[in-house]
Design an enzyme around this catalytic site. Structure first.
Site, PDB file in Angstrom:
ATOM      1  N   HIS A   4    -119.851 -95.646  17.681  1.00 50.86           N
ATOM      2  CA  HIS A   4    -119.679 -95.034  19.003  1.00 50.86           C
ATOM      3  C   HIS A   4    -119.270 -93.559  18.915  1.00 50.86           C
ATOM      4  O   HIS A   4    -118.471 -93.077  19.735  1.00 50.86           O
ATOM      5  CB  HIS A   4    -118.652 -95.812  19.817  1.00 50.86           C
ATOM      6  CG  HIS A   4    -119.058 -97.228  20.128  1.00 50.86           C
ATOM      7  ND1 HIS A   4    -120.361 -97.619  20.347  1.00 50.86           N
ATOM      8  CD2 HIS A   4    -118.303 -98.368  20.254  1.00 50.86           C
ATOM      9  CE1 HIS A   4    -120.404 -98.915  20.596  1.00 50.86           C
ATOM     10  NE2 HIS A   4    -119.181 -99.403  20.536  1.00 50.86           N
ATOM     11  N   ARG A  31    -117.366-104.702  10.142  1.00 45.37           N
ATOM     12  CA  ARG A  31    -116.774-103.745  11.069  1.00 45.37           C
ATOM     13  C   ARG A  31    -115.265-103.727  10.897  1.00 45.37           C
ATOM     14  O   ARG A  31    -114.626-104.777  10.847  1.00 45.37           O
ATOM     15  CB  ARG A  31    -117.118-104.109  12.513  1.00 45.37           C
ATOM     16  CG  ARG A  31    -116.826-103.005  13.529  1.00 45.37           C
ATOM     17  CD  ARG A  31    -117.053-103.508  14.940  1.00 45.37           C
ATOM     18  NE  ARG A  31    -117.230-102.409  15.895  1.00 45.37           N
ATOM     19  CZ  ARG A  31    -117.043-102.509  17.202  1.00 45.37           C
ATOM     20  NH1 ARG A  31    -116.674-103.664  17.727  1.00 45.37           N
ATOM     21  NH2 ARG A  31    -117.230-101.471  17.996  1.00 45.37           N
ATOM     22  N   ASN A  33    -115.212-105.364  27.951  1.00 44.76           N
ATOM     23  CA  ASN A  33    -113.950-104.634  28.160  1.00 44.76           C
ATOM     24  C   ASN A  33    -114.158-103.209  28.655  1.00 44.76           C
ATOM     25  O   ASN A  33    -113.386-102.305  28.330  1.00 44.76           O
ATOM     26  CB  ASN A  33    -113.129-104.605  26.870  1.00 44.76           C
ATOM     27  CG  ASN A  33    -112.825-106.002  26.355  1.00 44.76           C
ATOM     28  OD1 ASN A  33    -112.419-106.871  27.119  1.00 44.76           O
ATOM     29  ND2 ASN A  33    -113.042-106.230  25.072  1.00 44.76           N
ATOM     30  N   HIS A  79    -123.538-107.502  21.468  1.00 47.63           N
ATOM     31  CA  HIS A  79    -122.664-108.650  21.239  1.00 47.63           C
ATOM     32  C   HIS A  79    -123.234-109.841  21.998  1.00 47.63           C
ATOM     33  O   HIS A  79    -123.940-109.661  23.001  1.00 47.63           O
ATOM     34  CB  HIS A  79    -121.246-108.382  21.762  1.00 47.63           C
ATOM     35  CG  HIS A  79    -120.618-107.133  21.228  1.00 47.63           C
ATOM     36  ND1 HIS A  79    -120.018-107.063  19.994  1.00 47.63           N
ATOM     37  CD2 HIS A  79    -120.499-105.898  21.777  1.00 47.63           C
ATOM     38  CE1 HIS A  79    -119.550-105.844  19.799  1.00 47.63           C
ATOM     39  NE2 HIS A  79    -119.829-105.109  20.870  1.00 47.63           N
ATOM     40  N   TYR A  86    -109.804-111.867  23.718  1.00 50.08           N
ATOM     41  CA  TYR A  86    -110.217-111.650  25.102  1.00 50.08           C
ATOM     42  C   TYR A  86    -111.229-112.734  25.456  1.00 50.08           C
ATOM     43  O   TYR A  86    -111.764-113.405  24.573  1.00 50.08           O
ATOM     44  CB  TYR A  86    -110.787-110.236  25.330  1.00 50.08           C
ATOM     45  CG  TYR A  86    -112.049-109.906  24.563  1.00 50.08           C
ATOM     46  CD1 TYR A  86    -113.312-110.105  25.128  1.00 50.08           C
ATOM     47  CD2 TYR A  86    -111.991-109.359  23.287  1.00 50.08           C
ATOM     48  CE1 TYR A  86    -114.471-109.781  24.442  1.00 50.08           C
ATOM     49  CE2 TYR A  86    -113.152-109.030  22.590  1.00 50.08           C
ATOM     50  CZ  TYR A  86    -114.386-109.254  23.175  1.00 50.08           C
ATOM     51  OH  TYR A  86    -115.536-108.934  22.480  1.00 50.08           O
ATOM     52  N   ASP A 104    -124.636-101.415  23.265  1.00 54.67           N
ATOM     53  CA  ASP A 104    -123.334-102.070  23.442  1.00 54.67           C
ATOM     54  C   ASP A 104    -123.399-103.183  24.485  1.00 54.67           C
ATOM     55  O   ASP A 104    -122.376-103.587  25.039  1.00 54.67           O
ATOM     56  CB  ASP A 104    -122.234-101.062  23.792  1.00 54.67           C
ATOM     57  CG  ASP A 104    -120.827-101.602  23.541  1.00 54.67           C
ATOM     58  OD1 ASP A 104    -120.689-102.554  22.741  1.00 54.67           O
ATOM     59  OD2 ASP A 104    -119.868-101.092  24.142  1.00 54.67           O
ATOM     60  N   HIS A 126    -126.501-102.076  18.399  1.00 48.70           N
ATOM     61  CA  HIS A 126    -125.138-102.500  18.746  1.00 48.70           C
ATOM     62  C   HIS A 126    -125.170-103.385  19.972  1.00 48.70           C
ATOM     63  O   HIS A 126    -125.290-102.904  21.109  1.00 48.70           O
ATOM     64  CB  HIS A 126    -124.222-101.301  18.992  1.00 48.70           C
ATOM     65  CG  HIS A 126    -122.769-101.654  18.932  1.00 48.70           C
ATOM     66  ND1 HIS A 126    -121.953-101.281  17.900  1.00 48.70           N
ATOM     67  CD2 HIS A 126    -121.988-102.388  19.783  1.00 48.70           C
ATOM     68  CE1 HIS A 126    -120.736-101.744  18.096  1.00 48.70           C
ATOM     69  NE2 HIS A 126    -120.732-102.422  19.244  1.00 48.70           N
TER      70      HIS A 126
END
Length: 278
Positions: free
Chosen positions: A164, A107, A240, A16, A32, A235, A14
């Site tokens: 998660h 997702r 955020n 990004h 965002y 992650d 996981h």
């Protein structure tokens, strides 16, 4: 990497990426606007952690434009895989192109700041469609949001991964209402088509100052429910997030501690993701 090295490589399931902006700018209506976090930076982090395979989850701020994700996967020669965000309008040719580019899942976001109006029938149609490609579906939401979906989709053949850990509240993990939700999750994890991602302990314990170690019993319990269908992700770069950005090395140490030994850690970090992502 040789086939033997690939089969024994550790995965971060996981992550990004954002940017570089001159190549992959955000749309004007991005939900965002994060700081730049390009693939080159992620690869540096993974080298330091001894991780050589990974999964890029499409960032919501990019919407359905997967250019950055597909470019990053291509640059790794297929060592990394992708999870897409789809709106359901994609043609068969578009899905095949994503598959050939290394995408192996989609997702669904049920969190308040990410979720659009939820139409489970429409989402199920998408899940069935990508399941025929051998993809899985990540379900991202709190336990109270994800469990009704698992209930409604008991007969769904497509693999479902609870993202998660269902975002449990680590501070109030002893509360009876949450215990009941976790018991329900355990029941769903008896299904061989249901997986769990043991990620997000930093978010689970936020914004309290209590140490992550207090969450070990809860996470270890989820691992015991599906040891052959549990994976892990950092992650990175932690978009955020409330509070301090966690140390990725400490997150890896945490999951190794939860596993309790090299064999279980090898399952979570190597064998299981290899089965899911190939």
């Amino acid at each position: 990497m040789s086939n033997v090295e690939l089969e024994n490589a550790r995965w971060d399931c996981h992550t990004h990426i954002y940017g570089p902006w001159h190549d992959f700018p955000l749309p004007a209506d991005a939900v965002y606007r994060p700081a730049a976090a390009p693939m080159s930076s992620l690869l540096d982090v993974h080298r330091k952690l001894g991780i050589s395979r990974g999964v890029l989850v499409q960032a919501a701020c990019y919407g359905s434009d997967h250019s950055a994700l597909l470019d990053a996967i291509a640059r790794t020669g297929g060592r990394y895989r992708g999870v897409a965000l789809l709106d359901g309008s994609e043609s068969d040719d578009q899905l095949r192109a994503l598959h050939e580019g290394g995408v192996r899942g989609i997702r669904f976001n049920f969190m308040g700041h990410l979720a659009a109006e939820v139409d489970l029938d429409r989402l199920r149609t998408q899940a069935e469609r990508v399941g025929k490609l051998g993809w899985h579906v990540l379900l991202h939401g709190r336990l109270a949001q994800v469990l009704p979906v698992l209930d409604a989709w008991r007969a769904l053949e497509t693999l479902l991964v609870v993202d998660h850990m269902g975002r449990p509240d680590g501070v109030d993990s002893s509360e009876s209402a949450q215990r009941e939700l976790l018991w329900d999750l355990h029941a769903h994890l008896q299904d061989q088509r249901r997986w769990i991602k043991l990620s997000g302990v930093d978010r689970m314990m936020s914004p309290s100052a209590r140490p992550w170690q207090e969450a070990e019993p809860l996470v270890r319990d989820l691992l015991a429910a599906a040891p052959e269908r549990a994976i892990w992700g950092s992650d990175w770069p932690h978009p955020n997030i409330q509070g301090d950005v966690p140390d990725d090395a400490k997150l890896l140490e945490f999951i190794e501690s939860v596993c309790g030994g090299p064999e279980a850690a090898h399952d979570v970090l190597v064998r299981n993701p290899l089965r899911l992502y190939g």
